[in-house]
Design a protein around this motif. Structure first.
Motif, mmCIF file in Angstrom:
data_model
loop_
_atom_site.group_PDB
_atom_site.id
_atom_site.type_symbol
_atom_site.label_atom_id
_atom_site.label_comp_id
_atom_site.label_asym_id
_atom_site.label_seq_id
_atom_site.Cartn_x
_atom_site.Cartn_y
_atom_site.Cartn_z
ATOM 1 N N GLY A 30 0.797 -1.222 0.000
ATOM 2 C CA GLY A 30 0.000 0.000 0.000
ATOM 3 C C GLY A 30 0.826 1.266 0.000
ATOM 4 O O GLY A 30 0.309 2.356 0.270
ATOM 5 N N TYR A 31 2.100 1.162 -0.343
ATOM 6 C CA TYR A 31 2.971 2.336 -0.326
ATOM 7 C C TYR A 31 2.694 3.280 -1.494
ATOM 8 O O TYR A 31 3.140 4.430 -1.485
ATOM 9 N N ASN A 32 1.964 2.790 -2.494
ATOM 10 C CA ASN A 32 1.663 3.645 -3.644
ATOM 11 C C ASN A 32 0.559 4.652 -3.335
ATOM 12 O O ASN A 32 0.321 5.579 -4.106
ATOM 13 N N ASP A 33 -0.137 4.467 -2.211
ATOM 14 C CA ASP A 33 -1.198 5.386 -1.771
ATOM 15 C C ASP A 33 -0.727 6.057 -0.477
ATOM 16 O O ASP A 33 -0.889 5.510 0.607
ATOM 17 N N PHE A 34 -0.145 7.246 -0.605
ATOM 18 C CA PHE A 34 0.477 7.896 0.550
ATOM 19 C C PHE A 34 -0.547 8.261 1.618
ATOM 20 O O PHE A 34 -0.281 8.147 2.817
ATOM 21 N N ASP A 35 -1.735 8.678 1.202
ATOM 22 C CA ASP A 35 -2.777 9.030 2.180
ATOM 23 C C ASP A 35 -3.176 7.814 3.006
ATOM 24 O O ASP A 35 -3.355 7.906 4.228
ATOM 25 N N ALA A 36 -3.341 6.678 2.331
ATOM 26 C CA ALA A 36 -3.698 5.456 3.049
ATOM 27 C C ALA A 36 -2.556 5.026 3.972
ATOM 28 O O ALA A 36 -2.786 4.510 5.078
ATOM 29 N N TYR A 37 -1.336 5.248 3.510
ATOM 30 C CA TYR A 37 -0.159 4.928 4.325
ATOM 31 C C TYR A 37 -0.170 5.745 5.613
ATOM 32 O O TYR A 37 0.041 5.208 6.713
ATOM 33 N N LEU A 38 -0.447 7.035 5.498
ATOM 34 C CA LEU A 38 -0.507 7.896 6.683
ATOM 35 C C LEU A 38 -1.639 7.469 7.607
ATOM 36 O O LEU A 38 -1.489 7.453 8.837
ATOM 37 N N LYS A 39 -2.761 7.106 7.021
ATOM 38 C CA LYS A 39 -3.923 6.697 7.818
ATOM 39 C C LYS A 39 -3.629 5.440 8.635
ATOM 40 O O LYS A 39 -4.176 5.249 9.724
ATOM 41 N N SER A 40 -2.726 4.597 8.121
ATOM 42 C CA SER A 40 -2.406 3.352 8.818
ATOM 43 C C SER A 40 -1.736 3.590 10.164
ATOM 44 O O SER A 40 -1.682 2.694 11.009
ATOM 45 N N PHE A 41 -1.222 4.811 10.375
ATOM 46 C CA PHE A 41 -0.550 5.120 11.637
ATOM 47 C C PHE A 41 -1.518 5.590 12.719
ATOM 48 O O PHE A 41 -1.123 5.751 13.880
ATOM 49 N N GLU A 42 -2.765 5.827 12.363
ATOM 50 C CA GLU A 42 -3.733 6.368 13.323
ATOM 51 C C GLU A 42 -3.905 5.459 14.529
ATOM 52 O O GLU A 42 -4.095 5.926 15.655
ATOM 53 N N ARG A 43 -3.840 4.152 14.312
ATOM 54 C CA ARG A 43 -4.061 3.209 15.416
ATOM 55 C C ARG A 43 -2.956 3.243 16.460
ATOM 56 O O ARG A 43 -3.100 2.686 17.544
ATOM 57 N N TYR A 44 -1.821 3.893 16.131
ATOM 58 C CA TYR A 44 -0.699 3.937 17.072
ATOM 59 C C TYR A 44 -0.755 5.145 18.010
ATOM 60 O O TYR A 44 0.078 5.257 18.926
ATOM 61 N N ASN A 45 -1.712 6.056 17.792
ATOM 62 C CA ASN A 45 -1.852 7.246 18.654
ATOM 63 C C ASN A 45 -0.526 8.001 18.809
ATOM 64 O O ASN A 45 -0.087 8.303 19.924
ATOM 65 N N LEU A 46 0.110 8.283 17.693
ATOM 66 C CA LEU A 46 1.387 8.985 17.729
ATOM 67 C C LEU A 46 1.204 10.455 18.079
ATOM 68 O O LEU A 46 0.129 11.033 17.886
ATOM 69 N N PHE A 47 2.265 11.053 18.619
ATOM 70 C CA PHE A 47 2.243 12.490 18.878
ATOM 71 C C PHE A 47 2.211 13.245 17.555
ATOM 72 O O PHE A 47 2.628 12.748 16.514
ATOM 73 N N ASP A 48 1.702 14.475 17.619
ATOM 74 C CA ASP A 48 1.611 15.290 16.401
ATOM 75 C C ASP A 48 2.980 15.456 15.750
ATOM 76 O O ASP A 48 3.107 15.434 14.521
ATOM 77 N N GLU A 49 4.009 15.621 16.582
ATOM 78 C CA GLU A 49 5.354 15.820 16.046
ATOM 79 C C GLU A 49 5.822 14.579 15.280
ATOM 80 O O GLU A 49 6.499 14.682 14.240
ATOM 81 N N GLU A 50 5.457 13.401 15.789
ATOM 82 C CA GLU A 50 5.851 12.157 15.136
ATOM 83 C C GLU A 50 5.143 12.002 13.790
ATOM 84 O O GLU A 50 5.747 11.574 12.800
ATOM 85 N N MET A 51 3.852 12.366 13.755
ATOM 86 C CA MET A 51 3.114 12.280 12.504
ATOM 87 C C MET A 51 3.652 13.268 11.480
ATOM 88 O O MET A 51 3.740 12.957 10.290
#
Length: 209
Positions: free
Chosen positions: A64-85
């Motif tokens: 799924g690396y060809n879809d950057f938006d979907a790639y970013l969305k995959s990190f939502e479940r990790y509850n990362l800090f804003d700076e990390e995102m």
């Protein structure tokens, strides 16, 4: 120990030429962009890994690396800090391009490098037995240094002789260690020795090493 590694250089060269020819039969008309010699943290395995543009693109789509938006969305479940995102958003786009573990072609299962790995393992056992089961940091350090020097020399000799028949500006070469924190230094140091300055600098910028 140095005599052992000096004698290993021609064996590695002969083996890698044959293994590369075998890999070429699998590659067909695909475009090779990188070739690496890989090892483990004990320096008792050796393999030739190769990848092509076509296989990289196929693997990136699979992840799924060809879809950057979907790639970013995959990190939502990790509850990362804003700076990390933000760091992820502003970083290089995700790709398997420079991750040999994800590449399509290698010689580690049936190639001649299996025989080289056996020689390395047998030598390590001799050192182990000579040290009465306790290999010192000094002995391992010498083994490691000679191994890296030997593999780099053998690989560089093949590249400079154009033994692989690939245009030097089209392919990136480096050494890779699969399970060790030293991998970044090994990759960067070997890339500098094995590639043209332009290819090396482009590789460091593109890969993040």
């Amino acid at each position: 120990m140095k005599d052992f590694f000096d004698g290993l250089i021609p064996k590695i060269q002969q083996t890698e030429i044959k293994d590369f020819q075998d890999i070429l039969k699998q590659v067909g008309s695909e475009k090779i962009y990188a070739a690496v010699l890989t090892t483990d943290s004990d320096c008792i395995t050796l393999g030739l890994w190769v990848n092509t543009i076509e296989q990289m693109e196929k693997k990136d789509i699979e992840y799924g690396y060809n879809d950057f938006d979907a790639y970013l969305k995959s990190f939502e479940r990790y509850n990362l800090f804003d700076e990390e995102m933000e760091e992820i958003k502003n970083g290089p786009p995700p790709t398997t391009k420079w991750t040999p573990d994800e590449w399509a072609y290698d010689s580690t299962k049936a190639g001649g490098t299996v025989d080289i790995s056996k020689l390395l393992f047998d030598k390590s056992r001799v050192l182990y037995d000579e040290a009465n089961g306790s290999v010192t940091d000094e002995i391992y350090g010498e083994f490691y240094s000679l191994f890296i020097e030997t593999v780099t020399t053998a690989f560089r000799n093949l590249i400079q002789a154009n033994a692989f028949g690939l245009a030097p500006e089209d392919v990136t070469y480096f050494l890779y260690m699969t399970d060790d924190d030293r991998v970044n230094d090994i990759v960067k140091d070997s890339s500098k020795l094995l590639n043209t300055a332009r290819v090396h600098e482009g590789f460091l910028k593109d890969s993040g090493y």
